[in-house]
Design an enzyme around this catalytic site. Structure first.
Site, PDB file in Angstrom:
ATOM      1  N   CYS A   3     -49.507  24.095 -35.522  1.00 14.98           N
ATOM      2  CA  CYS A   3     -49.282  24.605 -34.310  1.00 14.98           C
ATOM      3  C   CYS A   3     -48.924  23.215 -33.509  1.00 14.98           C
ATOM      4  O   CYS A   3     -50.040  22.523 -33.230  1.00 14.98           O
ATOM      5  CB  CYS A   3     -50.173  25.498 -33.518  1.00 14.98           C
ATOM      6  N   HIS A  96     -47.353  29.446 -23.260  1.00 14.37           N
ATOM      7  CA  HIS A  96     -47.091  28.288 -22.366  1.00 14.37           C
ATOM      8  C   HIS A  96     -46.256  28.887 -21.314  1.00 14.37           C
ATOM      9  O   HIS A  96     -45.492  29.705 -21.453  1.00 14.37           O
ATOM     10  CB  HIS A  96     -46.554  26.963 -23.025  1.00 14.37           C
TER      11      HIS A  96
HETATM   12  P1  5GP Z   1     -40.139  27.307 -25.435  1.00 10.77           P
HETATM   13  O1  5GP Z   1     -38.748  27.169 -25.820  1.00 10.77           O
HETATM   14  O2  5GP Z   1     -40.925  27.717 -26.553  1.00 10.77           O
HETATM   15  O3  5GP Z   1     -40.209  28.193 -24.116  1.00 10.77           O
HETATM   16  O4  5GP Z   1     -40.673  26.052 -24.924  1.00 10.77           O
HETATM   17  C1  5GP Z   1     -41.041  24.944 -25.832  1.00 10.77           C
HETATM   18  C2  5GP Z   1     -40.857  23.528 -24.898  1.00 10.77           C
HETATM   19  O5  5GP Z   1     -41.595  22.551 -25.737  1.00 10.77           O
HETATM   20  C3  5GP Z   1     -39.256  23.159 -24.631  1.00 10.77           C
HETATM   21  O6  5GP Z   1     -39.021  22.966 -23.577  1.00 10.77           O
HETATM   22  C4  5GP Z   1     -39.637  21.685 -25.336  1.00 10.77           C
HETATM   23  O7  5GP Z   1     -38.721  20.756 -24.893  1.00 10.77           O
HETATM   24  C5  5GP Z   1     -40.787  21.159 -25.581  1.00 10.77           C
HETATM   25  N1  5GP Z   1     -41.444  20.555 -26.692  1.00 10.77           N
HETATM   26  C6  5GP Z   1     -41.161  20.805 -27.975  1.00 10.77           C
HETATM   27  N2  5GP Z   1     -41.645  19.735 -28.763  1.00 10.77           N
HETATM   28  C7  5GP Z   1     -42.399  19.010 -27.742  1.00 10.77           C
HETATM   29  C8  5GP Z   1     -43.257  17.747 -27.871  1.00 10.77           C
HETATM   30  O8  5GP Z   1     -43.401  17.443 -28.895  1.00 10.77           O
HETATM   31  N3  5GP Z   1     -43.801  17.436 -26.813  1.00 10.77           N
HETATM   32  C9  5GP Z   1     -43.634  17.770 -25.540  1.00 10.77           C
HETATM   33  N4  5GP Z   1     -44.143  17.361 -24.376  1.00 10.77           N
HETATM   34  N5  5GP Z   1     -42.853  18.908 -25.262  1.00 10.77           N
HETATM   35  C10 5GP Z   1     -42.135  19.529 -26.641  1.00 10.77           C
HETATM   36 ZN    ZN Z   2     -51.289  26.387 -31.058  1.00  9.56          ZN
END
Ligand code: 5GP
Ligand code: ZN
Length: 110
Positions: A3, A96
Site C-alpha cells: 500500500c 484518506h
Molecule cells: P484518491 O484518488 O484515491 O481519492 O486520491 C489519491 C491521491 O493520492 C491523489 O490525489 C494523488 O494525486 C495522490 N497521490 C498518488 N500517489 C502519490 C504519491 O506518491 N505521493 C503523494 N504525496 N500523493 C500521491
Molecule cells: Zn495502507
C-alpha cells in the site's frame, strides 16, 4: 501489505509532511487540485471511509480541524473530500481525506 500510503507513513516513500500525531499523518498531494491540497490519512490501514471504525474517522477529522485552525485555513475556508471506490474516483485504497483550499474552489454550486 503493498500500500502506497502505508509506505509513505512508514517513511519508505518520501512525502512532504504537514501534520502528524499518534494516529494521523498528513502530507501534500503530489498532484494538487488546488493551491493547497493535503491528504489526511489514518496510520492504521483501512480501505476506505465505509470500512473505517467511526472512532478512527473522528481521529482523522480531529487532525484536520487542528491543522486547518493552526494554518488559518478555517477563516478563508476549505473543502474536505473522501472518495470511495470506482465511481467515487478512489485510486489509493487506504482511507484518506483530501483537504483543499488556499483559493476560491469551484463546483458544488460556486
Ligand atoms: P484518491 O484518488 O484515491 O481519492 O486520491 C489519491 C491521491 O493520492 C491523489 O490525489 C494523488 O494525486 C495522490 N497521490 C498518488 N500517489 C502519490 C504519491 O506518491 N505521493 C503523494 N504525496 N500523493 C500521491
Ligand atoms: Zn495502507
Amino acid at each position: 501489505m503493498d500500500c502506497l500510503f502505508c509506505k509513505i507513513i512508514a517513511g519508505e516513500i518520501p512525502s512532504k509532511k504537514v501534520f502528524e500525531n499518534d494516529k494521523v499523518y498528513a502530507f501534500e498531494d503530489i498532484s494538487p487540485m488546488a493551491k493547497d491540497h493535503y491528504l489526511f490519512v489514518s496510520k492504521t490501514h483501512t480501505k476506505n471511509v465505509n470500512e473505517t471504525p467511526t472512532e478512527l474517522i473522528s481521529d482523522i477529522y480531529f487532525g484536520i480541524k487542528e491543522f486547518t485552525q493552526d494554518k488559518n485555513l478555517e477563516s478563508s475556508g476549505f473543502r474536505v473530500v473522501t472518495n470511495v471506490n470506482q465511481h467515487g474516483g478512489q485510486t489509493i485504497f487506504h482511507t484518506h481525506f483530501h483537504v483543499l483550499g488556499g483559493e476560491q474552489l469551484k463546483g458544488f454550486g460556486s
